[in-house]
Design an enzyme around this catalytic site. Structure first.
Site, PDB file in Angstrom:
ATOM      1  N   HIS A  73      21.484 147.394 145.646  1.00 28.77           N
ATOM      2  CA  HIS A  73      20.128 147.692 145.868  1.00 28.77           C
ATOM      3  C   HIS A  73      19.797 148.947 144.638  1.00 28.77           C
ATOM      4  O   HIS A  73      20.494 149.632 144.550  1.00 28.77           O
ATOM      5  CB  HIS A  73      19.586 148.435 147.229  1.00 28.77           C
ATOM      6  CG  HIS A  73      19.548 147.241 148.030  1.00 28.77           C
ATOM      7  ND1 HIS A  73      19.493 147.661 149.426  1.00 28.77           N
ATOM      8  CD2 HIS A  73      19.280 145.847 147.980  1.00 28.77           C
ATOM      9  CE1 HIS A  73      19.259 146.532 150.267  1.00 28.77           C
ATOM     10  NE2 HIS A  73      19.254 145.549 149.238  1.00 28.77           N
ATOM     11  N   ARG A 105      23.543 138.443 155.025  1.00 29.62           N
ATOM     12  CA  ARG A 105      23.653 139.879 154.242  1.00 29.62           C
ATOM     13  C   ARG A 105      23.000 140.955 154.978  1.00 29.62           C
ATOM     14  O   ARG A 105      23.654 142.219 154.809  1.00 29.62           O
ATOM     15  CB  ARG A 105      22.924 139.514 153.064  1.00 29.62           C
ATOM     16  CG  ARG A 105      22.722 140.574 152.093  1.00 29.62           C
ATOM     17  CD  ARG A 105      22.038 139.923 150.727  1.00 29.62           C
ATOM     18  NE  ARG A 105      21.402 141.070 149.787  1.00 29.62           N
ATOM     19  CZ  ARG A 105      22.090 141.873 148.926  1.00 29.62           C
ATOM     20  NH1 ARG A 105      23.601 141.767 148.739  1.00 29.62           N
ATOM     21  NH2 ARG A 105      21.557 142.760 148.113  1.00 29.62           N
ATOM     22  N   LYS A 111      20.813 140.802 140.866  1.00 33.07           N
ATOM     23  CA  LYS A 111      19.242 140.637 140.735  1.00 33.07           C
ATOM     24  C   LYS A 111      18.980 141.489 139.153  1.00 33.07           C
ATOM     25  O   LYS A 111      19.795 142.686 139.253  1.00 33.07           O
ATOM     26  CB  LYS A 111      18.281 141.180 141.782  1.00 33.07           C
ATOM     27  CG  LYS A 111      17.980 140.078 142.632  1.00 33.07           C
ATOM     28  CD  LYS A 111      17.124 140.576 144.030  1.00 33.07           C
ATOM     29  CE  LYS A 111      16.743 139.310 144.810  1.00 33.07           C
ATOM     30  NZ  LYS A 111      15.567 139.696 145.508  1.00 33.07           N
ATOM     31  N   TYR A 126      17.664 149.423 156.866  1.00 37.92           N
ATOM     32  CA  TYR A 126      18.880 149.137 157.530  1.00 37.92           C
ATOM     33  C   TYR A 126      18.947 150.299 158.797  1.00 37.92           C
ATOM     34  O   TYR A 126      19.262 150.226 159.924  1.00 37.92           O
ATOM     35  CB  TYR A 126      20.210 148.967 157.022  1.00 37.92           C
ATOM     36  CG  TYR A 126      20.127 147.577 156.249  1.00 37.92           C
ATOM     37  CD1 TYR A 126      19.889 146.435 156.670  1.00 37.92           C
ATOM     38  CD2 TYR A 126      19.810 147.904 154.717  1.00 37.92           C
ATOM     39  CE1 TYR A 126      19.851 145.332 156.040  1.00 37.92           C
ATOM     40  CE2 TYR A 126      19.833 146.539 153.918  1.00 37.92           C
ATOM     41  CZ  TYR A 126      19.733 145.333 154.520  1.00 37.92           C
ATOM     42  OH  TYR A 126      19.842 144.246 153.825  1.00 37.92           O
TER      43      TYR A 126
END
Length: 307
Positions: free
Chosen positions: A278, A255, A184, A287
């Protein structure tokens, strides 16, 4: 349809162009920003009873921001979506204030509504393994079955987004020990490739009747064109129904499972952030909450005093 002034729409277009150029924002992100800020401009236009040129945008007060947020909630916008819209509006105003030379404190100090963050829904380790073992049963064509297993193994074994896995080309084969992935926002990261993924991809390449060219997609559709995400989503749907897994068992859940299982095995949070690509550690920290939730579930089931 509320008419927004040409000055406001032109300014919005300039802002979108600037963030796309400077931040390499994804097309979906740009589209979301445009929708959110256009909605705000439409409300302010109606609220003030005049076309919203740049001057009215500079005189927005706390009561006007509250009125907009109340209007959004009143038409059924969730707290999460409103927080996203407010973030887009603030970003727009930061840029506009710097360009026009006014104080945007009123807008920037607006507080987003509170909402409970959605935690990722990973699969259990045995469920993830069962899913990979069962995927190949969904197709009668050996090479298609091998292809689906290869893609699913990359999602779970390397933490790739489905778009990242399907963007691999023939030049990436045979898979090396590490892949250079562009994710991204055109952010690049290095991802180690586990042996199981390399074996699965090699098996697919041996069976595939459409050998990929170096500049063509690695994974092919049945007729030889590029494989689309929907094909993998459909095979995941069929597999989870066969195994009795919940609807949350999607390609993207693999993922999440990759990250959660790494963390549960003692993986470093910063390293997992890098592997996932990220931009912010706070995104990866979700997480930690998942792992804590799992530990509490085990505790409540097993501890004598918790029952």
């Amino acid at each position: 349809m509320t008419a927004i002034s040409p000055a406001a729409t032109d300014t919005l277009a300039e802002w979108l162009t600037s963030i796309k150029a400077l931040n390499s924002a994804a097309d979906n992100t740009i589209a979301a920003y445009q929708t959110d800020v256009l909605g705000y401009l439409a409300f302010i236009t109606q609220h003030f009873g005049e076309e919203t040129g740049l001057a009215p945008l500079k005189r927005v007060q706390v009561r006007d921001m509250r009125a907009w947020m109340a209007h959004e909630r009143g038409r059924g916008v969730s707290a999460r979506s409103l927080a996203r819209s407010l973030s887009a509006v603030k970003s727009f105003y930061r840029w506009l204030a710097e360009r026009e030379g006014f104080d945007p404190t009123v807008i920037l100090s607006a507080r987003a509504p509170r909402f409970q963050k959605k935690l990722p829904r990973p699969l259990a380790i045995d469920a993830a393994k069962a899913l990979i073992d069962t995927v190949e049963m969904q197709s009668g064509k050996e090479w298609v079955a091998a292809r689906d297993v290869a893609v699913i193994t990359l999602l779970y074994g390397c933490g790739l987004r489905i778009s990242e896995a399907l963007s691999l080309t023939g030049a990436d084969a045979p898979l090396p020990e590490v892949l250079r992935i562009t994710g991204k926002g055109n952010k690049e990261r290095i991802v180690p490739v586990i042996d199981a993924a390399r074996v699965a991809v090699n098996r697919y390449l041996r069976a595939c009747p459409h050998p990929p060219e170096p500049d063509a997609p690695l994974f092919c559709a049945i007729r030889g064109g590029p494989l689309r995400p929907r094909a993998i989503q459909k095979v995941m749907e069929a597999t989870r129904l066969q195994l009795g897994l919940p609807a949350t068992a999607t390609p993207h859940a693999l993922r999440h499972s990759f990250a959660t299982h790494l963390l549960g095995a003692g993986g470093d949070l910063r390293a997992i952030q890098e592997l996932l690509g990220h931009a912010s550690l706070s995104t990866t920290q979700a997480y930690t909450s998942v792992d804590t939730a799992r530990l509490m579930e085990v505790y409540e089931k097993a501890h004598p005093k918790a029952r």
